[in-house]
Write an enzyme that holds these catalytic residues in place. Structure first.
Site, PDB file in Angstrom:
ATOM      1  N   HIS A 173      31.771  39.309  50.145  1.00 47.29           N
ATOM      2  CA  HIS A 173      32.400  40.293  49.258  1.00 47.29           C
ATOM      3  C   HIS A 173      31.725  41.660  49.334  1.00 47.29           C
ATOM      4  O   HIS A 173      32.378  42.685  49.544  1.00 47.29           O
ATOM      5  CB  HIS A 173      32.332  39.786  47.812  1.00 47.29           C
ATOM      6  CG  HIS A 173      33.233  38.643  47.526  1.00 47.29           C
ATOM      7  ND1 HIS A 173      34.434  38.783  46.874  1.00 47.29           N
ATOM      8  CD2 HIS A 173      33.104  37.319  47.799  1.00 47.29           C
ATOM      9  CE1 HIS A 173      35.014  37.600  46.750  1.00 47.29           C
ATOM     10  NE2 HIS A 173      34.220  36.697  47.306  1.00 47.29           N
ATOM     11  N   ILE A 207      39.945  36.232  46.901  1.00 43.14           N
ATOM     12  CA  ILE A 207      39.623  35.560  45.651  1.00 43.14           C
ATOM     13  C   ILE A 207      38.108  35.421  45.560  1.00 43.14           C
ATOM     14  O   ILE A 207      37.423  35.461  46.582  1.00 43.14           O
ATOM     15  CB  ILE A 207      40.305  34.179  45.558  1.00 43.14           C
ATOM     16  CG1 ILE A 207      40.130  33.540  44.187  1.00 43.14           C
ATOM     17  CG2 ILE A 207      39.754  33.260  46.626  1.00 43.14           C
ATOM     18  CD1 ILE A 207      40.827  34.253  43.102  1.00 43.14           C
ATOM     19  N   HIS A 226      34.323  33.749  54.889  1.00 42.37           N
ATOM     20  CA  HIS A 226      34.555  33.648  53.450  1.00 42.37           C
ATOM     21  C   HIS A 226      35.249  32.344  53.097  1.00 42.37           C
ATOM     22  O   HIS A 226      34.892  31.695  52.097  1.00 42.37           O
ATOM     23  CB  HIS A 226      35.389  34.832  52.960  1.00 42.37           C
ATOM     24  CG  HIS A 226      35.706  34.747  51.496  1.00 42.37           C
ATOM     25  ND1 HIS A 226      36.946  34.363  51.034  1.00 42.37           N
ATOM     26  CD2 HIS A 226      34.937  34.966  50.397  1.00 42.37           C
ATOM     27  CE1 HIS A 226      36.933  34.365  49.714  1.00 42.37           C
ATOM     28  NE2 HIS A 226      35.735  34.727  49.303  1.00 42.37           N
ATOM     29  N   HIS A 270      27.836  33.801  49.737  1.00 43.66           N
ATOM     30  CA  HIS A 270      29.209  34.099  49.319  1.00 43.66           C
ATOM     31  C   HIS A 270      29.367  35.557  48.884  1.00 43.66           C
ATOM     32  O   HIS A 270      30.058  36.329  49.528  1.00 43.66           O
ATOM     33  CB  HIS A 270      29.602  33.145  48.183  1.00 43.66           C
ATOM     34  CG  HIS A 270      31.009  33.308  47.723  1.00 43.66           C
ATOM     35  ND1 HIS A 270      31.458  32.853  46.509  1.00 43.66           N
ATOM     36  CD2 HIS A 270      32.087  33.891  48.300  1.00 43.66           C
ATOM     37  CE1 HIS A 270      32.732  33.125  46.361  1.00 43.66           C
ATOM     38  NE2 HIS A 270      33.146  33.779  47.427  1.00 43.66           N
ATOM     39  N   ASN A 284      33.962  29.556  50.332  1.00 37.03           N
ATOM     40  CA  ASN A 284      34.673  29.780  49.078  1.00 37.03           C
ATOM     41  C   ASN A 284      35.583  28.631  48.670  1.00 37.03           C
ATOM     42  O   ASN A 284      35.492  28.125  47.551  1.00 37.03           O
ATOM     43  CB  ASN A 284      35.499  31.063  49.152  1.00 37.03           C
ATOM     44  CG  ASN A 284      36.196  31.366  47.836  1.00 37.03           C
ATOM     45  OD1 ASN A 284      35.576  31.851  46.890  1.00 37.03           O
ATOM     46  ND2 ASN A 284      37.483  31.045  47.745  1.00 37.03           N
TER      47      ASN A 284
END
Length: 985
Positions: free
Chosen positions: A644, A985, A833, A639, A837
């Site tokens: 990110h 997010i 993602h 993740h 997520n």
């Protein structure tokens, strides 16, 4: 004045009639001043105010008065006494070279938001609009190669209105009839009030053309500082040094650099230069500067909590983050953390460029969730005063009660009930604490959580514990991107046997008792050869860190104490059954030397019970330990690092090297929304050092988690293999099949994540291919694109600079290479993602399904601990996994991270206020085609879940919904579905 200029002016004036023309012609010939009184002015001064005319002309007139005389075709300017010298004409000709030009009006509207909430702004609009000016710039230069600009204008008070904090304001620009096509908008603000400029829209004089400016940017007076600094640079000095330019916006027409209209070329370069900064000074909240830095901000130098710098020379390789310019501690080399907000326990926000901040809707949503989290973290502190077992849940019922009846603040045991005074003290403390930290007054009675899907949907709430569900989640759970086909058995290791012991204790005998096909037993070698043996192997990643993790200490009021945690280096094996289910057949948990005082490793192999309803305590604890490591790997690697962290350099480089009018920037822009803000927030809390860092505090790896993610980035991450097809091929979950869409075919169809994700990948790749070919008809055009080449060079050599010498980077020299690069970026930001997520709360919100922390090893047979485990397995299980406080904190965090905002923008869609993102009809056509395909995909995925009974891996514990993480759209909230364009997010 040179003769050619005089000649041109004489020619222009000769073509005009009247006393002014005659007087000016004679003056030019004689080289003397010319006085003009109350006549129709042949020279046009529309772009100058009265003062500007006087200053520019150097006239000796006692007064200058301009008025506009309207007509059907436009406006003509009149002046009442202007004394014009030869030098004045030389100055004026740079601005007003055309004679007898009519003025036309371009009318339109500006949409903005001044309030930071959805309420009405406090400052009257009439006062605000006096301090904001707009100037229109043509796509053409004038005859002297200067910008062709309109007169400065302001929003009109009459006709403006405000609804829900959004203000729609009328505006009009006066320009010459030969102004040409508007290409840019210059905005100047002298208001101390920051406002969000959403868009501007103008119609041509005859209403035949619409010019749209998609701005979507915060405007504040302080931004002028950086623009002035850039204007002093040599390449801009002669053009912008004396200009009043605060912000520049372009229309929604895109141009490759070499096709940029002459009137926009300097503005294009100037605007990008303002975003790059100079690498010095601390960045302020209002700045819009994108720079790079290493990850030296995860520790707390002031508290002497040290963490290694990630990235940069001499450090473990890592991507770059956005530079904040905060002070760096000389002793530790760590960036000092932001100061705390006075009167609260919250720190100030970590800097991101102003337009990378959350929208107002998203910010308000985060505040609400943070309040809920604040309440939740207080509860276990207070329960510890009264509860007989403060470190553990007492039973499974207590864990389920978090969703059914909420968590009562006070214990159930009548003998432990506090007095009435103690109850009031607790309640008052809670209310005051929340008031202090959030500014909101609340009544706290109990806290209740939404039931996660994993326990809410199945009729049997213990389904999560089944071996079948354990195997299914490797294909359709929160971390479906790590399972791979086993190519050898027993497994091997790249670690030194001398240092870490033998590679494995697994043998064929451990697993062959579970390998059946069509009623016949298979050997391990046959299972490997027939591509039916699969594995998730964390052995080599975790083994070097096991002793470090298990010997961590924490700082308490009484000094340092051992941290209550215990972790293994695990690997698990699964057999693909005849009905395509992943049956777990073995888990190996390893510890490195020394073990029990001897220089040897310790490896334990656990296998499942032979019969379906048979209970085996050791096997159940082995699954908990494996799932805990898998969850930790998911959070920090699948993740954080692979989504990110690796994406941030692409965001920074795109703003620094691609103009807002570049077609590739326009394509990528929605893929970057909120990413830098959520990453900055993560560095400030989620992945920061304990006690403020959530993952370090509540996941077993503790302070070594970030370092381990850097090791995986260094050893395993490759951008060229980051796309889905390459990833599936590398893991052996698919094979080359050039007749199949995407060029790959899954080994078996019932792999829910990969099946749906491949359809999304193929649709998105078709969209990207169609889009790119609109602008790049040949490889040569790709190579000639200076901005594109600078962008790709900076990503490789700076943003991912620690890997700059790797040979596997795509070249970005061909159309095909560019398409590959863009497909990987859109894949990481969107579907990849989303897959890891938005199911976090649904799968991990129930702690026992994915424990973030394991606190004890599995007891050895014939020990007192082993007997305790066998006597009351439920109680012992809660001694192994996360405590109530750890559980509540992670549940709250996952609830926030799994939530879609109201203004989420999903693939195949654009929000209404961003519908002006392009005016190119070809682009709109390919986007509409993509949108329709995405809509069909959602319908197709729904059919797979509810009509294909043979696809058993899609449902399992999710009996009602099935696998929904690749559904493209979602409602706001925690839904377990939806693919936003970006890591939002």
């Amino acid at each position: 004045m040179d003769l050619s200029t005089v000649s041109r002016l004489q020619s222009s004036l000769a073509a005009s009639t009247g006393p002014i023309a005659s007087s000016c012609t004679q003056a030019l010939a004689a080289g003397r001043p010319s006085t003009v009184k109350t006549q129709k002015l042949g020279l046009k001064f529309s772009s100058l105010s009265g003062k500007s005319i006087k200053d520019a002309a150097g006239v000796s007139s006692r007064r200058v008065k301009c008025s506009a005389e309207g007509s059907k075709t436009g406006f003509k300017v009149r002046a009442e006494q202007i004394n014009v010298s030869t030098n004045a004409i030389s100055t004026l000709q740079r601005t007003v070279p055309v004679v007898d030009q009519e003025i036309v009006t371009l009318k339109g509207k500006v949409i903005l938001k001044r309030s930071k909430t959805n309420s009405e702004p406090t400052t009257p609009f009439a006062d605000f609009q006096k301090l904001v000016w707009f100037t229109l710039v043509s796509t053409e230069l004038d005859e002297q190669a200067n910008l062709k600009k309109s007169a400065r204008t302001q929003m009109q008070v009459d006709g403006s209105h405000c609804v829900g904090g959004i203000e729609v304001c009328e505006i009009a620009f006066s320009v010459e009839c030969d102004f040409g096509e508007p290409g840019a908008l210059i905005v100047e603000s002298r208001s101390g009030e920051e406002f969000f400029l959403q868009s501007a829209e103008l119609s041509s004089a005859d209403s035949s053309e619409l010019y749209q400016f998609p701005c979507n940017s915060w405007i504040n007076q302080k931004s002028e500082e950086n623009y002035k600094l850039v204007a002093t640079k040599d390449q801009f000095r002669s053009h912008f040094l004396n200009e009043v330019i605060h912000r520049i916006f372009f229309t929604n027409k895109v141009y490759l650099p070499k096709d940029t209209p002459s009137g926009l070329q300097k503005l294009r370069s100037f605007e990008m230069a303002t975003l790059r900064g100079n690498g010095t000074g601390e960045r302020k909240h209002h700045d819009r500067i994108y720079e790079y830095d290493v990850y030296n901000d995860l520790g707390d130098a002031e508290a002497n909590i040290l963490r290694p710098t990630l990235g940069g020379p001499g450090n473990i390789p890592y991507p770059r983050r956005c530079r904040t310019g905060r002070k760096v501690d000389e002793k530790t080399g760590m960036e000092v953390r932001p100061a705390r907000i006075p009167g609260t326990n919250f720190r100030q926000s970590v800097y991101v460029p102003r337009d990378e901040d959350f929208s107002i809707d998203k910010t308000q949503g985060f505040q609400g969730d943070s309040l809920k989290g604040l309440q939740s973290t207080l509860v276990p502190m207070l329960r510890a005063k009264f509860d007989e077992t403060p470190d553990d849940f007492d039973n499974v019922h207590q864990l389920y009660s978090l969703y059914r009846s909420g968590l009562n603040l006070l214990p159930e045991n009548p003998q432990l009930q506090p007095s009435q005074k103690e109850r009031e003290d607790v309640r008052k403390f809670l209310e005051d604490y929340v008031q202090e930290n959030s500014g909101q007054r609340v009544q706290l009675e109990e806290i209740k959580y939404q039931p996660p899907q994993i326990v809410d949907e199945p009729q049997d709430h213990m389904t999560w514990m089944n071996d079948e569900e354990f195997g299914r989640q490797t294909l359709a759970g929160i971390n479906p991107v790590v399972i791979k086909r086993a190519t050898v058995f027993p497994p091997t290791s790249a670690l030194s046997e001398e240092e870490y012991g033998p590679a494995t204790a697994l043998t064929a005998q451990h697993i062959e008792q579970y390998l059946f096909s069509n009623g016949k037993r298979m050997t391990a070698a046959e299972a490997v050869a027939t591509k039916r043996l699969f594995t998730i192997d964390y052995h080599d990643i975790y083994m070097p860190y096991i002793n470090k993790i298990n010997s961590q200490k924490v700082l308490t009021k009484d000094g340092e104490e051992p941290r209550k945690c215990f972790i293994y280096a695990p690997r698990a094996f699964f057999f693909l059954t005849d009905d395509k289910k992943m049956k777990p057949v073995a888990i190996e948990l390893s510890l490195p030397p020394p073990y029990n005082g001897e220089n040897q490793s310790h490896k334990r192999v656990f296998t499942p019970p032979r019969f379906e309803h048979e209970h085996d305590s050791e096997w159940e604890l082995a699954k908990l330990h494996f799932n805990s490591v898998d969850f930790g790997y998911h959070e920090l690697i699948s993740h954080w690092m692979k989504c990110h962290c690796v994406m941030e350099p692409f965001v920074i480089a795109s703003h620094r090297q691609l103009s807002a009018m570049h077609p590739i920037f326009v394509l990528l822009d929605p893929c970057f929304v909120n990413t830098m803000r959520i990453n900055a927030n993560a560095r400030g809390s989620l992945i920061a050092c304990a006690p403020e860092g959530t993952i370090e505090s509540y996941f077993t790896p503790g302070k070594y988690g970030n370092e381990m993610s850097a090791v995986v980035y260094d050893k395993l991450w490759r951008f060229d293999r980051a796309g889905l097809p390459h990833d599936l091929l590398d893991r052996g979950m698919a094979e080359h099949d050039y007749s199949a869409p995407g060029g790959v075919k899954l080994l078996f169809e019932d792999y829910p994540f990969a099946k749906d994700a491949l359809d999304v990948w193929n649709a998105t790749k078709e969209y990207i291919t169609d889009y790119v070919k609109i602008f790049y008809s040949s490889d040569e055009k790709v190579r000639e694109d200076e901005e594109l080449q600078a962008w790709w060079k900076e990503i490789r050599e700076v943003g991912h600079g620690d890997k700059k010498d790797e040979p596997w980077w795509p070249t970005c020299k061909t159309v095909g290479s560019l398409i590959e690069i863009l497909c990987n970026i859109l894949w990481i930001a969107g579907p990849q993602h989303a897959a890891v997520n938005f199911g976090q709360y649904g799968y991990c919100g129930f702690m026992l399904n994915r424990p973030p922390m394991t606190r004890r090893p599995i007891p050895e047979p014939n020990t007192a601990e082993y007997k305790r485990m066998c006597y009351d397995f439920e109680a012992y299980m809660f001694r192994v996994v996360s405590s109530p406080m750890q559980t509540l904190m992670i549940m709250t965090t996952l609830n926030v991270l799994s939530t879609h905002a109201k203004d989420e923008e999903y693939i195949g869609q654009r929000l209404e206020h961003k519908s002006n993102w392009t005016s190119n009809p070809k682009v709109l056509e390919v986007f509409q085609k993509y949108a329709q395909k995405v809509e069909r995909l959602e319908h197709m995925f729904h059919q797979r879940n509810h009509q294909r009974k043979d696809l058993k891996n899609r449902r399992g514990a999710l009996e009602k919904s099935g696998y929904t993480l690749m559904y493209p759209t979602s409602e706001p909230g925690v839904t377990g579905r939806g693919i936003p364009w970006s890591i939002s997010i």
